[in-house]
Design an enzyme around this catalytic site. Structure first.
Site, short mmCIF file in Angstrom:
data_model
loop_
_atom_site.label_atom_id
_atom_site.label_comp_id
_atom_site.label_asym_id
_atom_site.label_seq_id
_atom_site.Cartn_x
_atom_site.Cartn_y
_atom_site.Cartn_z
N GLU A 158 0.78 -1.24 -0.17
CA GLU A 158 0.16 -0.14 0.07
C GLU A 158 0.84 1.20 0.02
O GLU A 158 0.69 2.20 1.09
CB GLU A 158 -0.88 0.04 1.12
CG GLU A 158 -1.81 -1.19 1.31
CD GLU A 158 -2.92 -1.17 2.21
OE1 GLU A 158 -2.97 -0.28 3.31
OE2 GLU A 158 -4.04 -1.85 2.14
N GLU B 293 -5.65 -8.64 0.12
CA GLU B 293 -6.12 -8.27 1.39
C GLU B 293 -7.67 -7.91 1.23
O GLU B 293 -8.12 -7.12 0.27
CB GLU B 293 -5.68 -7.10 2.18
CG GLU B 293 -4.23 -7.32 2.81
CD GLU B 293 -3.57 -5.92 3.55
OE1 GLU B 293 -4.35 -5.26 4.10
OE2 GLU B 293 -2.20 -6.16 3.55
#
Ligand code: FCB
Length: 395
Positions: free
Chosen positions: A155, A311
């Site tokens: 991320e 995720e």
């Protein structure tokens, strides 16, 4: 009934700092104490000691892959001084996964940095890529051949925003310019790491692994369908969700799109037919919106790259809601597959309850509950239901 392909990958994720415990050479360790964060990460889940038992649980739940990260600060606690012992530890960890039939997905940077790196400006340092590459080279040299999937950076957008724009995470920067500079350095670091990893595999006569990042994506939705709101949605989608990925594609430095999806984000003012107040929420107040996963996946179709959900998950004290969340997101995923999106696998966040950064140990994301007094693990009902899907490829 929904069917998934035979070779589909099913698993759960963790990150080193959130589960291992005692990561005292990492910048978060020092920062937590300095700002007196309500919960200190401390021993976390003691996964550093209990990884083998935790992987037994994952195997028992019929997972066939597992995502974890390597803590840079353990491997290189002082600049240029690498710990043979810690490298050996991670080799044992990866072998433990393989022995259990779990394909490793290894993240090289998951939000935390060594303290020495933080002191020289971390990702703002013009030579950040050089430092990162030296660490990557050490790790990949030890693990090449054992790892089919590498995630260089987790991320990058969340990291740049939280740490350099919003001032929420160390080093608490609040500057648009700095956030852009860090994003630029992360892009560069990834591109070089991509080639470095491939070179190491090639040198060792190994077939290439698949390399990507894990990109956080939000389903941006206009509150009212006004033109201004639609333009804002377009821009947010382009810059937050896609910019990083598009840069890597332009440099041919990405083999699949690694995607983390949790929730929608409402744009603009006014009411809406999907009024956020009527949506179910996780225990941190994030809206639950499985349709968003479908919409995002369909939007990625044109890139002609397979997608891997690295995720997706929910923190909640209501385990029935956890199962609904998983089921509904798998339904969205399957619909996207039926409509032509190629998907490699689905990794739930997280295998274990863990240290949720500045929110501490309150949020419970785990398929497996952790008692932070006894460190006992208890498998939740949702985990068992998910394990049936992993076993049968059917929902
Ligand atoms: C993601 C992070 C992960 C975890 C989940 C809830 O943004 O990658 O470490 O904190 O959110």
């Amino acid at each position: 009934m929904i069917e998934f392909p035979k070779e589909f990958l099913w698993g759960a994720a963790t990150s080193a700092y959130q589960v291992e415990g005692n990561n005292m050479f990492s910048d978060w360790w020092e920062w937590e104490k300095r700002i007196s964060l309500k919960h200190l990460s401390g021993l976390a889940c003691r996964h550093y000691e209990f990884y083998a038992q935790d992987f037994d649980l994952a195997k028992g739940l019929n997972h066939n892959c597992h995502r974890l990260s390597i803590e840079w600060a353990r491997v290189e606690p002082e600049e240029g001084k690498f710990s043979g012992e810690e490298l050996e530890h991670y080799r044992r960890v990866i072998l433990a996964l393989k022995e259990r039939g779990l394909r490793p997905i290894v993240t090289l940077h998951h939000f935390t940095n060594p303290i020495w790196f933080a002191k020289i400006g971390a990702w703002r340092n013009r030579k950040a890529d050089k430092y990162f590459l030296r660490y990557v080279e050490k790790v990949v040299n030890i693990l090449a051949g054992e790892v089919p999937f590498w995630v260089t950076i987790n991320e990058p957008n969340v990291y740049a925003y939280h740490s350099y724009l919003l001032g929420l995470w160390p080093p608490q920067g609040k500057s648009f310019f700095r956030a852009r500079q860090v994003t630029h350095n992360l892009v560069n670091a990834h591109i070089q790491a991509y080639h470095l990893i491939r070179d190491i595999y090639k040198k060792n006569n190994l077939s290439y692994p698949k390399i990507s990042i894990a990109q956080n994506m939000q389903a941006f939705i206009p509150r009212l369908p006004s033109l201004a709101n639609k333009i804002a949605v377009y821009l947010k989608h382009k810059f937050y969700n896609l910019e990083f990925i598009e840069k890597l594609i332009a440099h041919q430095a990405i083999d699949f799109i690694g995607m983390n999806y949790y929730s929608p984000s409402w744009v603009g003012k006014g009411g809406s037919k999907d009024d956020p107040s009527v949506l179910r929420k996780n225990s941190m107040g994030w809206d639950i919106y499985p349709q968003g996963l479908y919409d995002l996946l369909m939007g990625l179709k044109n890139y002609n790259l397979p997608v891997f959900i690295l995720e997706n998950g929910i923190c909640t004290d209501n385990d029935a809601l956890r199962w609904d969340y998983i089921k509904e997101h798998l339904e969205s995923l399957s619909r996207a597959m039926q409509n032509g999106v190629k998907i490699l696998g689905y990794v739930y966040w997280s295998l274990l309850d863990n240290f949720e950064w500045d929110k501490g140990f309150g949020p419970r994301f785990g398929l497996v509950e952790v008692d932070y007094h006894t460190y006992q693990r208890t498998i939740r009902e949702s985990a068992r239901k998910f394990s049936e899907v992993c076993l049968t490829n059917k929902l």
